[in-house]
Motif scaffolding. Sequence first.
Motif, PDB file in Angstrom:
ATOM      1  N   GLU A  60       0.834  -1.201   0.000  1.00  0.00           N
ATOM      2  CA  GLU A  60       0.000   0.000   0.000  1.00  0.00           C
ATOM      3  C   GLU A  60       0.872   1.255   0.000  1.00  0.00           C
ATOM      4  O   GLU A  60       0.588   2.230  -0.700  1.00  0.00           O
ATOM      5  CB  GLU A  60      -0.916   0.001   1.225  1.00  0.00           C
ATOM      6  N   PHE A  61       1.936   1.220   0.797  1.00  0.00           N
ATOM      7  CA  PHE A  61       2.836   2.363   0.889  1.00  0.00           C
ATOM      8  C   PHE A  61       3.443   2.675  -0.484  1.00  0.00           C
ATOM      9  O   PHE A  61       3.449   3.832  -0.924  1.00  0.00           O
ATOM     10  CB  PHE A  61       3.944   2.053   1.896  1.00  0.00           C
ATOM     11  N   TYR A  62       3.930   1.659  -1.201  1.00  0.00           N
ATOM     12  CA  TYR A  62       4.533   1.914  -2.499  1.00  0.00           C
ATOM     13  C   TYR A  62       3.505   2.358  -3.539  1.00  0.00           C
ATOM     14  O   TYR A  62       3.819   3.166  -4.422  1.00  0.00           O
ATOM     15  CB  TYR A  62       5.301   0.669  -2.974  1.00  0.00           C
ATOM     16  N   ARG A  63       2.293   1.837  -3.438  1.00  0.00           N
ATOM     17  CA  ARG A  63       1.249   2.295  -4.351  1.00  0.00           C
ATOM     18  C   ARG A  63       0.988   3.783  -4.138  1.00  0.00           C
ATOM     19  O   ARG A  63       0.858   4.555  -5.104  1.00  0.00           O
ATOM     20  CB  ARG A  63      -0.036   1.491  -4.120  1.00  0.00           C
ATOM     21  N   GLU A  64       0.916   4.198  -2.879  1.00  0.00           N
ATOM     22  CA  GLU A  64       0.667   5.613  -2.583  1.00  0.00           C
ATOM     23  C   GLU A  64       1.830   6.484  -3.052  1.00  0.00           C
ATOM     24  O   GLU A  64       1.617   7.580  -3.583  1.00  0.00           O
ATOM     25  CB  GLU A  64       0.448   5.802  -1.082  1.00  0.00           C
ATOM     26  N   VAL A  65       3.059   6.009  -2.864  1.00  0.00           N
ATOM     27  CA  VAL A  65       4.221   6.768  -3.318  1.00  0.00           C
ATOM     28  C   VAL A  65       4.196   6.927  -4.839  1.00  0.00           C
ATOM     29  O   VAL A  65       4.408   8.011  -5.377  1.00  0.00           O
ATOM     30  CB  VAL A  65       5.528   6.091  -2.863  1.00  0.00           C
ATOM     31  N   ALA A  66       3.911   5.826  -5.536  1.00  0.00           N
ATOM     32  CA  ALA A  66       3.901   5.851  -7.005  1.00  0.00           C
ATOM     33  C   ALA A  66       2.820   6.793  -7.536  1.00  0.00           C
ATOM     34  O   ALA A  66       2.999   7.438  -8.564  1.00  0.00           O
ATOM     35  CB  ALA A  66       3.700   4.446  -7.549  1.00  0.00           C
ATOM     36  N   GLU A  67       1.718   6.873  -6.803  1.00  0.00           N
ATOM     37  CA  GLU A  67       0.608   7.726  -7.225  1.00  0.00           C
ATOM     38  C   GLU A  67       0.751   9.161  -6.725  1.00  0.00           C
ATOM     39  O   GLU A  67      -0.126   9.992  -6.949  1.00  0.00           O
ATOM     40  CB  GLU A  67      -0.721   7.136  -6.745  1.00  0.00           C
TER      41      GLU A  67
END
Length: 387
Positions: A378-385
């Motif tokens: 979830e953390f990486y998805r938020e960073v990527a977005e």
Amino acid sequence: MEQTKERTMQEWSETKVVDQHVSDRAEARAPLRLLIIAPSHDILGGQSVHAAQLVKEFGKEPALRVSFLPINPRAPGFLKYLQRVKFIRTITTSLIYLIKLLTKIPHHDVIHVSSAAHTGFIISTMPPVYLGKLFGKKVVLNYHAGQAVEHLREWKRTAIPTARRADAVVVPSAWLVDVFAEHGLSARAIFNHVELDDFHFRERKPLRPVFLSNRNFDPIYNVACVLRAFALVQKRFHDARLTVVGDGAQRTELEGLARDLELSNVKFTGRVAPNEMPKFCDGADIYLNASNVDNMPLSILEAFAAGLPVVTTNAGGIPYIVANEETGLLVEMNDHAGLAAAAIRLLEGEELAAKITDRAHAECDKYKWSAVRADWLEFYREVAEGK
């Protein structure tokens, strides 16, 4: 004919729209290219262990494509001889590191930088953070250092601007979240995970005076305090044994201290590979830690997993993972007499030791990969977005 041509053009246009939707969906499903920058196992410590575990687990995720770049790359060819020469070694390694950063960063979407403090922060952390932003990449600062309080206070002109330059800061403990917040910096806490499957939990009945220390030989970890505490324990339990796992600049000094204290049954193992630690934990009955600076030591979590009762100082973030009288015994820093007294208390009261180890073992569940996996993704998805 005109109608046929018009119909053909319409069909072509609709096909292009469909193709574009398919392309968009394919792009959305494309793996996130993640570059993890951290110490390799050539540098002894928790950061290298944690980075290796992240690379291993992230490598199983279809949503991620993971690469690893060590902050301490080995030099190729004849340059490897330069890495054996003091001072020249630092220059050679830094140049190779910089070249690898310039070649690797452009080909990744997110740059994950594992960070220590002080000089290591300047040499190893700042270059990938600023280069990552220069190339328009998302940058994650994964800060581990137990010296965070002093680092952010005394090196604020480098540490704080660099942390703000990163797209996100992730730390392994709530303690570091609080430390960063004191400087107006936001951080997300995601626990370090431990490879618990390799550690065999066993009850220690009867509890033997067989001790384990597993820290680098650096002043901040105060292994000398462990030796002094063990000297007091050995006056009470003459057959007491201590295994000291680790290595570092203080090795000669610590071995000399053991001789000066006239300790018996003390074994210095030197450096031990992470996959060998389950064997050492299984062979001991009590874990001793006397660090003066710390965050979230993996060695304590490994002791939890193996069923070793933990006696430790209350440095830094340790009270956030060890509850006194519940999952371990806490003493003040630099108090070797207190460390010894707590160890003797366990040996003379096995009920307390059993209670502590049972509760500590239950705590291990939140440090398993299955518990933190969703948080990382979830953390990486938020960073990527860009969130």
